[in-house]
Design a protein around this motif. Structure first.
Motif, PDB file in Angstrom:
ATOM      1  N   ALA A  35       0.836  -0.972   0.205  1.00 48.23           N
ATOM      2  CA  ALA A  35      -0.272   0.417   0.012  1.00 48.23           C
ATOM      3  C   ALA A  35       0.917   0.800  -0.185  1.00 48.23           C
ATOM      4  O   ALA A  35       1.411   1.592   0.400  1.00 48.23           O
ATOM      5  N   LYS A  36       0.470   2.146  -0.882  1.00 45.39           N
ATOM      6  CA  LYS A  36       1.063   3.387  -1.149  1.00 45.39           C
ATOM      7  C   LYS A  36       0.712   4.284  -0.904  1.00 45.39           C
ATOM      8  O   LYS A  36      -0.706   5.042  -0.497  1.00 45.39           O
ATOM      9  N   THR A  37       2.060   5.642  -0.461  1.00 42.25           N
ATOM     10  CA  THR A  37       1.356   7.097  -0.105  1.00 42.25           C
ATOM     11  C   THR A  37       2.637   7.661  -0.109  1.00 42.25           C
ATOM     12  O   THR A  37       3.637   7.592  -0.519  1.00 42.25           O
ATOM     13  N   LEU A  38       2.613   9.277   0.317  1.00 36.25           N
ATOM     14  CA  LEU A  38       3.725  10.036  -0.321  1.00 36.25           C
ATOM     15  C   LEU A  38       4.261  10.529   0.964  1.00 36.25           C
ATOM     16  O   LEU A  38       3.794  10.515   2.435  1.00 36.25           O
ATOM     17  N   LEU A  39       4.857  10.788   1.622  1.00 36.93           N
ATOM     18  CA  LEU A  39       6.512  10.871   1.750  1.00 36.93           C
ATOM     19  C   LEU A  39       7.339  12.296   1.680  1.00 36.93           C
ATOM     20  O   LEU A  39       8.332  11.930   1.126  1.00 36.93           O
ATOM     21  N   ASN A  40       7.221  13.864   2.010  1.00 36.49           N
ATOM     22  CA  ASN A  40       7.299  14.187   1.369  1.00 36.49           C
ATOM     23  C   ASN A  40       7.862  14.400  -0.029  1.00 36.49           C
ATOM     24  O   ASN A  40       9.221  15.313  -0.476  1.00 36.49           O
ATOM     25  N   GLY A  41       7.150  14.663  -0.533  1.00 36.79           N
ATOM     26  CA  GLY A  41       6.729  14.716  -1.717  1.00 36.79           C
ATOM     27  C   GLY A  41       6.495  13.614  -2.378  1.00 36.79           C
ATOM     28  O   GLY A  41       6.734  13.165  -3.658  1.00 36.79           O
ATOM     29  N   LYS A  42       7.072  12.117  -1.730  1.00 39.85           N
ATOM     30  CA  LYS A  42       7.907  11.148  -2.665  1.00 39.85           C
ATOM     31  C   LYS A  42       6.781  10.181  -2.475  1.00 39.85           C
ATOM     32  O   LYS A  42       6.443   9.664  -0.995  1.00 39.85           O
ATOM     33  N   ILE A  43       6.855   8.898  -3.337  1.00 36.59           N
ATOM     34  CA  ILE A  43       5.785   7.957  -2.442  1.00 36.59           C
ATOM     35  C   ILE A  43       6.502   6.691  -2.561  1.00 36.59           C
ATOM     36  O   ILE A  43       7.385   7.009  -2.206  1.00 36.59           O
ATOM     37  N   VAL A  44       6.437   6.446  -1.608  1.00 40.09           N
ATOM     38  CA  VAL A  44       6.707   5.080  -0.497  1.00 40.09           C
ATOM     39  C   VAL A  44       5.988   4.016  -0.214  1.00 40.09           C
ATOM     40  O   VAL A  44       4.382   4.624  -0.307  1.00 40.09           O
ATOM     41  N   ARG A  45       6.208   2.734   0.116  1.00 41.82           N
ATOM     42  CA  ARG A  45       4.786   1.787   0.355  1.00 41.82           C
ATOM     43  C   ARG A  45       5.512   0.665   1.761  1.00 41.82           C
ATOM     44  O   ARG A  45       6.548   0.785   2.494  1.00 41.82           O
ATOM     45  N   LEU A  46       3.745   0.817   2.303  1.00 42.68           N
ATOM     46  CA  LEU A  46       4.292   0.046   3.522  1.00 42.68           C
ATOM     47  C   LEU A  46       3.597  -0.977   3.554  1.00 42.68           C
ATOM     48  O   LEU A  46       3.159  -2.100   3.208  1.00 42.68           O
ATOM     49  N   LYS A  47       4.648  -1.970   4.512  1.00 45.13           N
ATOM     50  CA  LYS A  47       4.631  -3.157   4.659  1.00 45.13           C
ATOM     51  C   LYS A  47       5.065  -3.438   5.982  1.00 45.13           C
ATOM     52  O   LYS A  47       5.570  -2.361   7.156  1.00 45.13           O
ATOM     53  N   SER A  48       4.024  -4.574   6.716  1.00 43.84           N
ATOM     54  CA  SER A  48       4.920  -5.422   8.200  1.00 43.84           C
ATOM     55  C   SER A  48       4.188  -4.524   9.152  1.00 43.84           C
ATOM     56  O   SER A  48       4.660  -3.358  10.271  1.00 43.84           O
ATOM     57  N   ALA A  49       3.197  -4.112   9.020  1.00 47.17           N
ATOM     58  CA  ALA A  49       1.874  -3.327  10.230  1.00 47.17           C
ATOM     59  C   ALA A  49       1.026  -3.863  10.255  1.00 47.17           C
ATOM     60  O   ALA A  49       0.645  -5.309  10.271  1.00 47.17           O
ATOM     61  N   GLN A  50       0.722  -3.201  11.976  1.00 44.35           N
ATOM     62  CA  GLN A  50       0.215  -3.414  12.504  1.00 44.35           C
ATOM     63  C   GLN A  50      -0.561  -2.304  13.521  1.00 44.35           C
ATOM     64  O   GLN A  50       0.128  -1.616  13.536  1.00 44.35           O
ATOM     65  N   ILE A  51      -1.649  -2.430  14.139  1.00 44.34           N
ATOM     66  CA  ILE A  51      -2.582  -1.600  15.167  1.00 44.34           C
ATOM     67  C   ILE A  51      -1.741  -1.862  16.125  1.00 44.34           C
ATOM     68  O   ILE A  51      -2.104  -2.702  16.585  1.00 44.34           O
ATOM     69  N   SER A  52      -2.002  -0.788  17.070  1.00 44.30           N
ATOM     70  CA  SER A  52      -1.925  -1.100  18.336  1.00 44.30           C
ATOM     71  C   SER A  52      -2.101   0.079  19.160  1.00 44.30           C
ATOM     72  O   SER A  52      -2.580   1.337  18.013  1.00 44.30           O
ATOM     73  N   SER A  53      -2.908   0.114  20.405  1.00 46.59           N
ATOM     74  CA  SER A  53      -3.283   0.980  21.341  1.00 46.59           C
ATOM     75  C   SER A  53      -2.681   1.197  22.700  1.00 46.59           C
ATOM     76  O   SER A  53      -2.920   2.168  23.076  1.00 46.59           O
ATOM     77  N   ALA A  54      -0.701   1.019  22.290  1.00 46.46           N
ATOM     78  CA  ALA A  54      -0.200   1.877  23.010  1.00 46.46           C
ATOM     79  C   ALA A  54      -0.272   3.369  22.920  1.00 46.46           C
ATOM     80  O   ALA A  54       0.204   3.993  24.357  1.00 46.46           O
ATOM     81  N   VAL A  55       0.162   3.651  22.424  1.00 45.79           N
ATOM     82  CA  VAL A  55       0.491   4.927  21.450  1.00 45.79           C
ATOM     83  C   VAL A  55      -0.272   5.750  20.950  1.00 45.79           C
ATOM     84  O   VAL A  55      -0.595   5.172  19.638  1.00 45.79           O
ATOM     85  N   GLY A  56      -1.126   6.842  20.846  1.00 43.29           N
ATOM     86  CA  GLY A  56      -2.212   6.944  19.412  1.00 43.29           C
ATOM     87  C   GLY A  56      -2.761   8.535  19.116  1.00 43.29           C
ATOM     88  O   GLY A  56      -2.613   9.254  20.822  1.00 43.29           O
ATOM     89  N   GLY A  57      -3.486   8.945  18.199  1.00 44.61           N
ATOM     90  CA  GLY A  57      -3.787   9.913  17.959  1.00 44.61           C
ATOM     91  C   GLY A  57      -5.298  11.080  18.798  1.00 44.61           C
ATOM     92  O   GLY A  57      -5.642   9.123  18.753  1.00 44.61           O
ATOM     93  N   GLY A  58      -5.641  11.123  18.504  1.00 47.41           N
ATOM     94  CA  GLY A  58      -6.550  11.387  19.270  1.00 47.41           C
ATOM     95  C   GLY A  58      -7.727  12.275  18.230  1.00 47.41           C
ATOM     96  O   GLY A  58      -9.207  13.016  18.563  1.00 47.41           O
ATOM     97  N   HIS A  59      -7.417  13.092  17.289  1.00 35.31           N
ATOM     98  CA  HIS A  59      -8.010  13.566  15.972  1.00 35.31           C
ATOM     99  C   HIS A  59      -8.012  13.322  14.676  1.00 35.31           C
ATOM    100  O   HIS A  59      -6.759  12.936  14.852  1.00 35.31           O
ATOM    101  N   PRO A  60      -8.918  13.261  14.577  1.00 38.05           N
ATOM    102  CA  PRO A  60      -8.395  13.327  12.537  1.00 38.05           C
ATOM    103  C   PRO A  60      -7.614  13.599  12.047  1.00 38.05           C
ATOM    104  O   PRO A  60      -6.503  13.022  11.038  1.00 38.05           O
ATOM    105  N   PHE A  61      -7.017  14.630  12.277  1.00 37.84           N
ATOM    106  CA  PHE A  61      -5.931  15.640  12.182  1.00 37.84           C
ATOM    107  C   PHE A  61      -4.511  14.644  12.186  1.00 37.84           C
ATOM    108  O   PHE A  61      -3.517  15.402  11.944  1.00 37.84           O
ATOM    109  N   MET A  62      -4.940  14.280  13.321  1.00 40.15           N
ATOM    110  CA  MET A  62      -3.089  13.684  13.450  1.00 40.15           C
ATOM    111  C   MET A  62      -2.829  12.425  13.094  1.00 40.15           C
ATOM    112  O   MET A  62      -1.833  11.668  12.657  1.00 40.15           O
ATOM    113  N   SER A  63      -4.116  12.034  11.960  1.00 36.37           N
ATOM    114  CA  SER A  63      -3.717  10.877  11.279  1.00 36.37           C
ATOM    115  C   SER A  63      -2.503  11.018  10.071  1.00 36.37           C
ATOM    116  O   SER A  63      -2.445  11.884   9.553  1.00 36.37           O
ATOM    117  N   GLY A  64      -1.431   9.850  10.262  1.00 39.84           N
ATOM    118  CA  GLY A  64      -0.819  10.724   9.382  1.00 39.84           C
ATOM    119  C   GLY A  64       1.259  10.422  10.045  1.00 39.84           C
ATOM    120  O   GLY A  64       2.103  10.335   9.469  1.00 39.84           O
TER     121      GLY A  64
END
Length: 315
Positions: A236-265
Motif C-alpha cells: 500500500a502506498k502513500t506520499l512522504l515529503n512528496g515522494k511515493i513510499v510503500r508500507l509493509k509489515s504493519a499492525q495496529i496498537s493502542s499503546a500510543v495513538g492520536g486523538g483527532h483525525p487531523f493527527m492521522s499520518g
C-alpha cells in the motif's frame, strides 16, 4: 458426465490441466500414484513457467486445431479437463465440446466471492473462512454448478495475501487428491446449482493504481487495507515529503495513538526497527518496512513529526 443431477466419470484415464499452477508437479505426482495419466495444455505466456513439464502442448486459442488434438489424444468421456488460472474464455461451443467434463477450481465459498483477487478481498472484509471449490465451467465467471467443496478456517497467523496463498496451496493439494480419488471410485458427486440471488462478484484489483492509502479510514479498516496489498504485492502506498513510499509489515496498537483525525499520518515515535504513526480514536500504526521506489527500506531516514499523506486525487 452428468446423470441424475450428479457428476461422475466411468473409468477415469486422464487428467488434462488447462492453464498453469505452481502446484502442477504435485498434481502430476498424485496422478502418477493413482495410475492416472496427466497432460498440460497452456498458453504461450504461461508456458514460460512450465519448463520442467514434459507432457504439454501450447495453444494460443482453443480453435479447431485444439479440438483436433484433444480428439486424437484423449477419450473425452474418460478425461477430466481442469481449468486452473487459464488465460482463455470458454465459449458455449467449447464447453459443449468437453461433454460436461470441464471443471474449474476456485478458492472461495461460491456463490460468494466470484472473480479475482480472492485473498485480498477476504482480508479487506475480514473473512477468515477458507474454501476450495470445484465447479463445472459454464459461460459465466465462476457460476457453474458446484461438484465438490471443502471449508476450513485460516490459521490465526494468516495476515497478508502471501500467508493466505501458502495456506490455500496446502489445502488445494489435499482437496485435489480427495476429488480425484472420489472420481476414480466412480462416486456420483451431486451437483448444486449456485444461487445467483445471494452471489457476489469481486473485480480484479490493480495493485499499482488501487493501493493508495486513505488516512481517513478507521484504524481497523486501514490495517486491513495495508495488509491486503502486502506480499506478494508491491505494498500500500502513500506520499512522504512528496515522494511515493510503500508500507509493509504493519499492525495496529493502542499503546500510543492520536486523538483527532487531523493527527492521522503523523510519525509520533521511532525505534531502530519500526516507526509509530498516529491514527485517531486512540490508535496508532506500527510499521517495520517503509519502501522507496527502489524497493529499499528507508526506515532509518524517517524523522519524527514527518507526515504520510495521500492526495485526494489519487484515491
Amino acid at each position: 458426465m452428468i446423470k441424475e443431477n450428479s457428476f461422475y466419470i466411468k473409468q477415469l484415464k486422464n487428467v488434462v490441466f488447462l492453464g498453469y499452477s505452481d502446484l502442477l508437479s504435485k498434481f502430476i505426482d498424485i496422478n502418477s500414484n493413482l495410475k492416472i495419466n496427466t497432460f498440460v495444455i497452456t498458453s504461450p505466456d504461461q508456458n514460460k513457467k512450465l519448463e520442467k513439464i514434459k507432457k504439454k502442448k501450447v495453444f494460443k486459442n482453443l480453435n479447431n486445431l485444439f479440438r483436433s488434438f484433444i480428439k486424437k489424444n484423449f477419450d473425452i468421456e474418460k478425461t477430466i479437463f481442469i481449468s486452473i488460472s487459464s488465460r482463455w474464455i470458454f465459449k458455449k461451443s467449447t464447453i459443449n465440446f468437453f461433454k460436461n467434463n470441464l471443471i474449474n477450481f476456485h478458492s472461495s465459498r461460491l456463490p460468494f466471492d466470484r472473480g479475482g483477487a480472492t485473498f485480498s478481498w477476504q482480508i479487506l472484509k475480514g473473512d477468515r473462512v477458507h474454501s476450495n471449490t470445484a465447479h463445472l465451467v459454464d459461460e459465466g465467471v465462476d457460476t457453474g454448478p458446484i461438484i465438490f467443496s471443502r471449508n476450513t478456517i485460516y490459521p490465526y497467523d494468516c495476515k497478508i495475501p502471501l500467508d493466505f496463498e501458502i495456506y490455500d496451496k496446502k489445502q488445494l493439494e489435499f482437496f485435489y487428491q480427495s476429488l480425484v480419488k472420489k472420481i476414480i471410485k466412480e462416486e456420483k458427486l451431486r451437483l448444486y446449482n449456485q444461487n445467483n440471488n445471494i452471489s457476489s462478484y469481486n473485480p480484479r484489483i490493480n495493485s499499482v493504481k488501487d493501493s493508495w492509502i486513505d488516512w481517513n479510514l478507521k484504524p481497523e479498516d486501514l490495517i486491513k487495507f495495508i495488509n491486503a496489498f502486502d506480499e506478494p504485492y508491491e505494498g500500500a502506498k502513500t506520499l512522504l515529503n512528496g515522494k511515493i513510499v510503500r508500507l509493509k509489515s504493519a499492525q495496529i496498537s493502542s499503546a500510543v495513538g492520536g486523538g483527532h483525525p487531523f493527527m492521522s499520518g503523523i510519525i509520533s515515535n521511532k525505534d531502530k526497527d519500526w516507526i509509530t504513526i498516529n491514527l485517531y480514536d486512540g490508535k496508532c500504526l506500527i510499521v517495520e518496512r517503509i519502501l522507496n521506489e527502489k524497493n529499499e527500506n528507508i526506515l532509518k531516514n524517517i524523522k519524527i513529526e514527518d507526515r504520510f499523506f495521500t492526495d485526494s486525487k489519487k484515491l
